[in-house]
Design a protein around this motif. Structure first.
Motif, PDB file in Angstrom:
ATOM      1  N   ASP A   1       0.864  -1.186   0.000  1.00 25.68           N
ATOM      2  CA  ASP A   1       0.000   0.000   0.000  1.00 25.68           C
ATOM      3  C   ASP A   1       0.895   1.228   0.000  1.00 25.68           C
ATOM      4  OD1 ASP A   1      -1.805   2.162   0.819  1.00 25.68           O
ATOM      5  OD2 ASP A   1      -3.230   0.553   1.239  1.00 25.68           O
ATOM      6  N   ALA A   2       0.840   2.004  -1.086  1.00 23.82           N
ATOM      7  CA  ALA A   2       1.755   3.128  -1.270  1.00 23.82           C
ATOM      8  C   ALA A   2       1.377   4.359  -0.460  1.00 23.82           C
ATOM      9  CB  ALA A   2       1.837   3.505  -2.753  1.00 23.82           C
ATOM     10  N   HIS A   3       0.225   4.334   0.212  1.00 20.52           N
ATOM     11  CA  HIS A   3      -0.163   5.502   1.010  1.00 20.52           C
ATOM     12  C   HIS A   3      -1.171   5.072   2.063  1.00 20.52           C
ATOM     13  CE1 HIS A   3      -0.980  10.001   1.354  1.00 20.52           C
ATOM     14  NE2 HIS A   3      -1.895   9.452   2.141  1.00 20.52           N
ATOM     15  N   GLY A   4      -0.705   5.004   3.312  1.00 26.07           N
ATOM     16  CA  GLY A   4      -1.591   4.655   4.414  1.00 26.07           C
ATOM     17  C   GLY A   4      -1.127   5.295   5.699  1.00 26.07           C
ATOM     18  N   HIS A   5      -1.892   5.062   6.761  1.00 26.75           N
ATOM     19  CA  HIS A   5      -1.612   5.653   8.064  1.00 26.75           C
ATOM     20  C   HIS A   5      -1.779   4.542   9.107  1.00 26.75           C
ATOM     21  CE1 HIS A   5      -2.000   9.509   5.936  1.00 26.75           C
ATOM     22  NE2 HIS A   5      -3.087   8.988   5.398  1.00 26.75           N
TER      23      HIS A   5
ATOM     24  N   VAL B   1      -1.438  -7.255   2.823  1.00 26.40           N
ATOM     25  CA  VAL B   1      -0.534  -6.105   2.701  1.00 26.40           C
ATOM     26  C   VAL B   1       0.721  -6.405   3.511  1.00 26.40           C
ATOM     27  CG1 VAL B   1      -0.207  -3.640   3.154  1.00 26.40           C
ATOM     28  CG2 VAL B   1      -2.426  -4.483   2.347  1.00 26.40           C
ATOM     29  N   THR B   2       1.846  -6.539   2.821  1.00 23.51           N
ATOM     30  CA  THR B   2       3.097  -6.891   3.490  1.00 23.51           C
ATOM     31  C   THR B   2       4.019  -5.696   3.685  1.00 23.51           C
ATOM     32  OG1 THR B   2       4.040  -7.515   1.341  1.00 23.51           O
ATOM     33  CG2 THR B   2       3.054  -9.274   2.661  1.00 23.51           C
ATOM     34  N   ALA B   3       3.720  -4.576   3.026  1.00 26.09           N
ATOM     35  CA  ALA B   3       4.525  -3.361   3.180  1.00 26.09           C
ATOM     36  C   ALA B   3       3.638  -2.155   2.944  1.00 26.09           C
ATOM     37  CB  ALA B   3       5.705  -3.350   2.211  1.00 26.09           C
ATOM     38  N   VAL B   4       3.987  -1.040   3.584  1.00 27.69           N
ATOM     39  CA  VAL B   4       3.179   0.170   3.466  1.00 27.69           C
ATOM     40  C   VAL B   4       4.065   1.399   3.556  1.00 27.69           C
ATOM     41  CG1 VAL B   4       2.705   0.148   5.953  1.00 27.69           C
ATOM     42  CG2 VAL B   4       1.212   1.433   4.438  1.00 27.69           C
TER      43      VAL B   4
ATOM     44  N   GLU C   1     -10.079   4.821   3.374  1.00 23.37           N
ATOM     45  CA  GLU C   1     -10.683   3.662   2.714  1.00 23.37           C
ATOM     46  C   GLU C   1     -10.143   2.407   3.416  1.00 23.37           C
ATOM     47  OE1 GLU C   1     -12.791   3.961   0.195  1.00 23.37           O
ATOM     48  OE2 GLU C   1     -12.415   5.968  -0.604  1.00 23.37           O
ATOM     49  N   LYS C   2     -10.785   1.289   3.208  1.00 20.31           N
ATOM     50  CA  LYS C   2     -10.267   0.040   3.759  1.00 20.31           C
ATOM     51  C   LYS C   2      -8.937  -0.291   3.086  1.00 20.31           C
ATOM     52  CE  LYS C   2     -14.761  -2.016   4.871  1.00 20.31           C
ATOM     53  NZ  LYS C   2     -15.704  -3.126   4.576  1.00 20.31           N
ATOM     54  N   PRO C   3      -8.004  -0.889   3.814  1.00 18.59           N
ATOM     55  CA  PRO C   3      -6.713  -1.258   3.209  1.00 18.59           C
ATOM     56  C   PRO C   3      -6.836  -2.531   2.387  1.00 18.59           C
ATOM     57  CG  PRO C   3      -6.748  -1.931   5.498  1.00 18.59           C
ATOM     58  CD  PRO C   3      -8.053  -1.211   5.256  1.00 18.59           C
ATOM     59  N   ASP C   4      -7.769  -2.508   1.438  1.00 21.57           N
ATOM     60  CA  ASP C   4      -8.131  -3.692   0.660  1.00 21.57           C
ATOM     61  C   ASP C   4      -7.539  -3.572  -0.745  1.00 21.57           C
ATOM     62  OD1 ASP C   4      -9.281  -5.727  -0.759  1.00 21.57           O
ATOM     63  OD2 ASP C   4     -11.345  -5.322  -0.128  1.00 21.57           O
ATOM     64  N   PRO C   5      -6.387  -4.192  -1.005  1.00 27.62           N
ATOM     65  CA  PRO C   5      -5.767  -4.045  -2.324  1.00 27.62           C
ATOM     66  C   PRO C   5      -6.543  -4.731  -3.434  1.00 27.62           C
ATOM     67  CG  PRO C   5      -4.580  -5.685  -1.030  1.00 27.62           C
ATOM     68  CD  PRO C   5      -5.601  -5.070  -0.114  1.00 27.62           C
ATOM     69  N   TRP C   6      -7.389  -5.685  -3.102  1.00 25.97           N
ATOM     70  CA  TRP C   6      -8.151  -6.410  -4.130  1.00 25.97           C
ATOM     71  C   TRP C   6      -9.259  -5.513  -4.664  1.00 25.97           C
ATOM     72  CZ3 TRP C   6      -4.768  -9.977  -4.710  1.00 25.97           C
ATOM     73  CH2 TRP C   6      -4.017 -10.377  -3.600  1.00 25.97           C
ATOM     74  N   ALA C   7      -9.885  -4.746  -3.793  1.00 21.76           N
ATOM     75  CA  ALA C   7     -10.878  -3.760  -4.253  1.00 21.76           C
ATOM     76  C   ALA C   7     -10.193  -2.665  -5.062  1.00 21.76           C
ATOM     77  CB  ALA C   7     -11.618  -3.165  -3.060  1.00 21.76           C
TER      78      ALA C   7
END
Length: 558
Positions: free
Chosen positions: A97-101, A247-250, A459-465
């Motif tokens: 995830d290239a942008h999260g908190h 998500v293995t990295a953020v 948003e949810k940290p859902d990479p599949w969506a």
């Protein structure tokens, strides 16, 4: 989780790691998989097994048609310290995830969450219920409200909150984190009235109830601080959520000193599993953590301070995004620019001279133009591979698009923002300005590098969506049919790259992880379906069965 439980959990994790690692210098075989990854050219590579070393790095991928040599006395064939039979399951690289908190995600899960409410009345009922269930809390803290989702047609007020909680202060962050809603006791504690002058880059809505962007600091300075114990619990909660989504990295955008110390505490006891690429909240925080420049990678490539996070404007939903022309639904308002041109350039220069990567939040077209101009100017002084980042880049004037590629800028974007925001964006901008809205395809074609994320907990940290949204421009309900401005969709493979190799490149981590190839960290997922063959609707339903980081299983579905 108390200290004893935390030590027990980290001890169990360490024991499991030793069990898997086996003998020193030995290789292991992840066998019998339906493996797929992208290579650096964006091409799909398939494999049936993967060899990893004792350091948790990929040694090689074994192609589906590769036949092992016949064993002989002289050459009995490869010997592995351990072998894992994955029973033909689908194996892909870990998602990034290239942008999260990170800490905010955990805190959101531990406090009042209004993100699922669909009306003001529903939100008020949930707030009242939470207050009754938590009589010991001196303040009611939460997040996730969205007046657009409520169809309210206005911002909520202090009076709306007073009607359900009047015995203690209430402070609730908007879904985008760029506005706060308080009751009368919260404003009284902060000394804020309807006559209070908003600081530069902020706005006090009237009637009193909502503060936008930098005006939120007026109340936040009196909100009780999160304790180190609660921050640790928030991290552990967030980590479990992220691992469950694969998500293995953020890239952690806006890391505070307290956040950084939490990550260090977790790393010191072996409880840091997710890889965190940190961007300090402002230049002062960044320099305090990094000193003379980015930190080295710590804890087997699990933590690094990479750069600084800055803000050029607010968000579209709270009309804080800085536009070149008036909001279509609020004549006379153009949003909030946080810094003058000189201030922005000076701060960016201060970061660049010490080698920090610069990531600037810019949503409106005027804010994007300000950042592009600053990068154009600074690029004449600061040469080399800088990888300037613009976070969100949601509304870009088509006339400014080419500057992204020309200046080597990374557009760090969030596909599910488009599916969540499209109706609101149409109202805020009007049809004439939608050509540069969430324009992934144009930016990519103009030479920009794309990195995809979610902006969790917005948003949810859902990479599949996110993956499905990126190549369909449709939401979970398949709306709008055919996609919203479908000409801006990217391909399925380009979208996948945005959540893997593109996201690692965006944080200077492409030599560490992001794809599965020799020398890369063995961060991978076992899935219940083939994401390259799934329909968009099925892709959104992907279930992660196991999450492995550095060749060690970090999470398994129960």
């Amino acid at each position: 989780m108390n200290g004893r439980q935390l030590r027990r959990a980290s001890g169990a994790l360490a024991g499991f790691s030793l069990l898997l690692a086996g003998g020193a210098g030995a290789d292991a075989l992840i066998d019998n998989v339906t493996g797929m990854t992208l290579n650096r050219d964006g091409q799909v590579v398939r494999f049936k097994a993967m060899v990893i070393d004792a350091q948790g790095k990929v040694v090689r991928l074994i192609a589906p048609d590769e036949q092992p040599p016949k064993p002989t006395k002289k050459n009995p064939g490869p010997r592995y310290d351990w072998r894992a039979d994955m029973k033909g399951r689908v194996l892909v690289p870990g998602m990034i995830d290239a942008h999260g908190h990170v800490i905010e995600l955990g805190l959101a899960a531990m406090t009042l969450d209004l993100s699922d409410t669909r009306s003001l009345a529903e939100a008020k009922a949930k707030i009242a219920e939470y207050a009754r269930a938590n009589p010991e809390r001196q303040w009611i803290i939460g997040r996730g409200w969205n007046q657009e989702a409520w169809g309210l047609g206005r911002f909520p007020t202090a009076a709306d909150l007073d009607a359900v909680v009047s015995d203690r202060p209430v402070w609730l962050a908007r879904a985008d984190g760029h506005a706060g809603w308080g009751n009368s006791l919260a404003f009284k504690a902060a000394g804020v009235t309807a006559a209070t002058t908003a600081p530069s880059g902020g706005r006090v809505e009237k009637p009193l109830g909502v503060l936008v962007d930098r005006a939120t600091e007026l109340v936040e300075r009196v909100v009780p601080k999160v304790s180190p114990k609660d921050r640790t619990a928030a991290f552990l909660k967030a980590q479990q959520i992220l691992l469950g989504y694969g998500v293995t990295a953020v890239s952690d955008m806006g890391t505070s000193i307290d956040d950084w110390m939490t990550y260090r505490r977790m790393g010191d006891i072996g409880a840091l599993r997710v890889r965190i690429m940190s961007y300090g909240m402002g230049i002062d925080t960044t320099v305090t953590i990094g000193g003379t420049g980015p930190t080295p990678w710590l804890y087997d490539d699990r933590l690094r301070l990479e750069g600084v996070k800055l803000y050029a404007d607010g968000a579209l939903g709270s009309r804080g995004a800085w536009l070149k022309a008036d909001y279509a639904d609020a004549p006379g308002q153009r949003g909030l620019g946080f810094l003058s041109d000189d201030q922005l350039q000076n701060i960016m220069s201060r970061a660049a001279m010490d080698g920090y990567q610069v990531a600037v939040h810019a949503i409106g077209d005027r804010a994007d133009k300000q950042v592009l101009d600053a990068i154009s100017e600074l690029s004449q002084t600061y040469k080399g591979d800088r990888r300037w980042r613009i976070e969100h880049a949601q509304i870009v004037d088509p006339a400014d698009m080419a500057s992204f590629g020309k200046l080597g800028i990374i557009a760090s974007m969030q596909p599910t923002h488009q599916t969540s925001d499209r109706v609101m964006a149409e109202a805020r901008l009007g049809p004439a300005r939608l050509g540069g809205a969430y324009a992934w395809r144009t930016l990519l074609d103009d030479g920009a590098k794309l990195a995809f994320g979610s902006d969790f907990p917005v948003e949810k940290p859902d990479p599949w969506a996110g993956w499905a949204a990126a190549f369909t421009r449709m939401d979970a309900g398949g709306q709008p049919v055919g996609g919203w401005h479908p000409e801006q969709a990217v391909t399925r493979e380009q979208a996948w790259w945005g959540f893997t190799g593109g996201a690692s490149y965006a944080s200077f981590a492409e030599q560490k992880f992001g794809i599965l190839a020799p020398g890369q960290r063995a961060d991978f997922l076992l899935l219940d379906r083939d994401p390259l063959a799934a329909t968009p609707a099925d892709l959104r339903q992907t279930k992660v069965l196991e999450t492995w980081i550095g060749g060690t299983r970090a999470w398994a579905r129960k």
